[in-house]
Write an enzyme that holds these catalytic residues in place. Sequence first.
Site, PDB file in Angstrom:
ATOM      1  CE  LYS A 170      -6.293 -44.768 -49.327  1.00  0.00           C
ATOM      2  NZ  LYS A 170      -7.699 -44.730 -48.868  1.00  0.00           N
TER       3      LYS A 170
ATOM      4  CG  ASP B  97      -7.191 -43.317 -43.737  1.00  0.00           C
ATOM      5  OD1 ASP B  97      -6.746 -42.501 -42.884  1.00  0.00           O
ATOM      6  OD2 ASP B  97      -7.666 -44.425 -43.412  1.00  0.00           O
TER       7      ASP B  97
END
Length: 222
Positions: free
Chosen positions: A132, A150
């Site tokens: 991420k 997320d």
Amino acid sequence: MARSPASRTPAALPYGTQVEIFSRFREANPSPVTELEYVNAFTLLVAVAMSAQSTDVGVNKATKDLFRRVTTPRQMLDLGLEALTDEIKTIGLFRQKAKNVIALSQRLVDEFGGEVPQSRAALMSLPGVGRKTANVVLNSTFNFPAQAVDTHIFRVGNRTRIAPGRDVDAVERAIEDNVPAMFQQNCHHWLILHGRYVCQARRPRCKICPIEDLCPFEEKTE
């Protein structure tokens, strides 16, 4: 053993609906950006690495003065672990995050000439940097259409069926497979902001949602 029909991930919304949804997002916010404050690729990398289990607002407060003085890996090493730890002590897991930032700064100096690499694999080789974080850096500083999934994007992707998936990796693939190419660059910014301010976890604000008429989420709020 094959999964039962009830356990299968639902299909993503059709192409035409996706175009309409993201056209509305684009009309409302033509140039979305991360809410983390940064100066360059290195400071963004540091900010995102610090944001785990912390809010963007909290990270911005902790790094406001720091990023005025420290903008390169070498400057971070010169600052040192003790001083950095003190600088970011207001955010969660600050001791481990400080150690990771010093370690990744050392790696950048030793192996990448002090520059942030433009490769996901290289970024993920750095201490404390996961997929991420790497995707945020690739998207926001190198204009690569990477999707940083997320909790907000995971929730919105599944609720709206823009990008349904059983885990964050599946949602990332669903975005890449189903969101029209013209929207890929800004997609994750729009979805994060939508999840943060409209399609919230406990009580989605469906009444003000710009895509409410296109969303199949059954538990809509009045």
